[in-house]
Design an enzyme around this catalytic site. Structure first.
Site, PDB file in Angstrom:
ATOM      1  CB  SER A 196     -12.137   2.932  -0.341  1.00 41.17           C
ATOM      2  OG  SER A 196     -11.251   3.520  -1.264  1.00 41.17           O
TER       3      SER A 196
HETATM    4  N1  SAM Z   1     -12.784   5.774  -5.347  1.00 39.05           N
HETATM    5  C1  SAM Z   1     -12.543   4.403  -5.745  1.00 39.05           C
HETATM    6  C2  SAM Z   1     -13.747   3.534  -5.602  1.00 39.05           C
HETATM    7  O1  SAM Z   1     -14.800   3.999  -5.136  1.00 39.05           O
HETATM    8  O2  SAM Z   1     -13.641   2.365  -5.992  1.00 39.05           O
HETATM    9  C3  SAM Z   1     -11.360   3.789  -5.054  1.00 39.05           C
HETATM   10  C4  SAM Z   1     -10.107   4.392  -5.472  1.00 39.05           C
HETATM   11  S1  SAM Z   1      -8.639   3.433  -5.332  1.00 39.05           S
HETATM   12  C5  SAM Z   1      -8.441   3.320  -3.591  1.00 39.05           C
HETATM   13  C6  SAM Z   1      -7.500   4.712  -5.884  1.00 39.05           C
HETATM   14  C7  SAM Z   1      -7.623   4.999  -7.342  1.00 39.05           C
HETATM   15  O3  SAM Z   1      -6.840   6.164  -7.636  1.00 39.05           O
HETATM   16  C8  SAM Z   1      -7.082   3.883  -8.229  1.00 39.05           C
HETATM   17  O4  SAM Z   1      -8.057   3.466  -9.127  1.00 39.05           O
HETATM   18  C9  SAM Z   1      -5.890   4.525  -8.920  1.00 39.05           C
HETATM   19  O5  SAM Z   1      -5.655   4.038 -10.221  1.00 39.05           O
HETATM   20  C10 SAM Z   1      -6.304   5.983  -8.912  1.00 39.05           C
HETATM   21  N2  SAM Z   1      -5.207   6.935  -9.116  1.00 39.05           N
HETATM   22  C11 SAM Z   1      -3.953   6.921  -8.595  1.00 39.05           C
HETATM   23  N3  SAM Z   1      -3.250   7.982  -9.020  1.00 39.05           N
HETATM   24  C12 SAM Z   1      -4.082   8.703  -9.833  1.00 39.05           C
HETATM   25  C13 SAM Z   1      -3.957   9.904 -10.583  1.00 39.05           C
HETATM   26  N4  SAM Z   1      -2.830  10.626 -10.593  1.00 39.05           N
HETATM   27  N5  SAM Z   1      -5.025  10.336 -11.299  1.00 39.05           N
HETATM   28  C14 SAM Z   1      -6.177   9.636 -11.304  1.00 39.05           C
HETATM   29  N6  SAM Z   1      -6.353   8.485 -10.626  1.00 39.05           N
HETATM   30  C15 SAM Z   1      -5.329   8.022  -9.891  1.00 39.05           C
END
Ligand code: SAM
Length: 204
Positions: free
Chosen positions: A52
């Site tokens: 992000s």
């Molecule tokens: N916090 C992260 C970082 O610091 O890099 C960025 C997160 S990215 C914007 C969103 C993440 O949420 C992705 O890696 C995606 O695979 C994960 N995600 C989506 N749905 C999810 C779920 N139900 N459970 C766990 N992770 C999930």
């Protein structure tokens, strides 16, 4: 990055700013993107996901109103950068990711950087992680259609749940605070996150 993107836009919490000064963001982006590691934007990290924008990470962390010493749940490990920021401030971070490859990649980086207060879980984070409940703070770093009920249930009294809520590709940062067992909802700024995919999120 800290002065020009965070302090200048109103991030005030010294604990948050200090965490950003310590965590090397370039370690969390692919090598061919490192030239842009301290730019004001999200970057691809593989599996169709993103690390992000630094400002958004700072806003969300500040909204958690952390004092230090908390046990925090993060849904959406991604690169591991947000987990590192939380681990600088809190006692323990439990971070859940649905993609094994991203979780493994984040664990490798965070182990190498010496973090020993982060637990990595691969599962559907919309169901939370009941084993360590209740949490002193919960952050979801993917866009939700609504507040996942298990996360509301797993939040400690008086604590904050920060998450983007709205349409699949356009949301509003939302703070839910548990007061006398009920959630008090406050809306913050608009945001654009990849979708939260799971039982209490969007269909895959
Ligand atoms: N916090 C992260 C970082 O610091 O890099 C960025 C997160 S990215 C914007 C969103 C993440 O949420 C992705 O890696 C995606 O695979 C994960 N995600 C989506 N749905 C999810 C779920 N139900 N459970 C766990 N992770 C999930």
């Amino acid at each position: 990055m800290v002065e020009s993107q965070l302090v200048s836009r109103g991030i005030k919490d010294e604990k948050v700013l200090e965490a950003f000064r310590k965590v090397p963001r370039h370690e969390f982006v692919p090598e061919n993107m490192r030239y842009a590691a301290y730019d004001d934007g999200a970057l691809p990290i593989g599996s169709g996901q993103t690390i992000s924008q630094p400002y958004m990470v700072a806003v969300m962390t500040e909204l958690l109103k952390l004092k230090g010493g908390e046990k925090v749940l993060e849904v959406g490990t991604g690169s591991g950068y947000q987990a590192a920021i939380l681990a600088e401030i809190c006692r323990k971070v439990i971070t859940i990711e649905r993609f094994q490859a991203l979780s493994d990649g984040a664990k490798n980086i965070l182990d190498r950087l010496g973090y020993d207060n982060i637990e990595f879980i691969v599962s559907d984070g919309t169901e939370g992680y009941a084993e360590e409940t209740p949490y002193d703070a919960i952050i979801v770093t993917a866009g939700c259609p609504d507040i996942p009920q298990p996360l509301a249930d797993q939040l400690a009294e008086g604590s904050h749940l920060v998450l983007p809520v709205g349409e699949r590709y356009l949301q509003t940062l939302t703070v839910a605070t548990k007061e006398k067992g009920k959630l008090k909802i406050e809306k913050s700024i608009g945001c654009v996150f990849v979708p939260l995919v799971g039982k209490y999120g969007w269909p895959g």
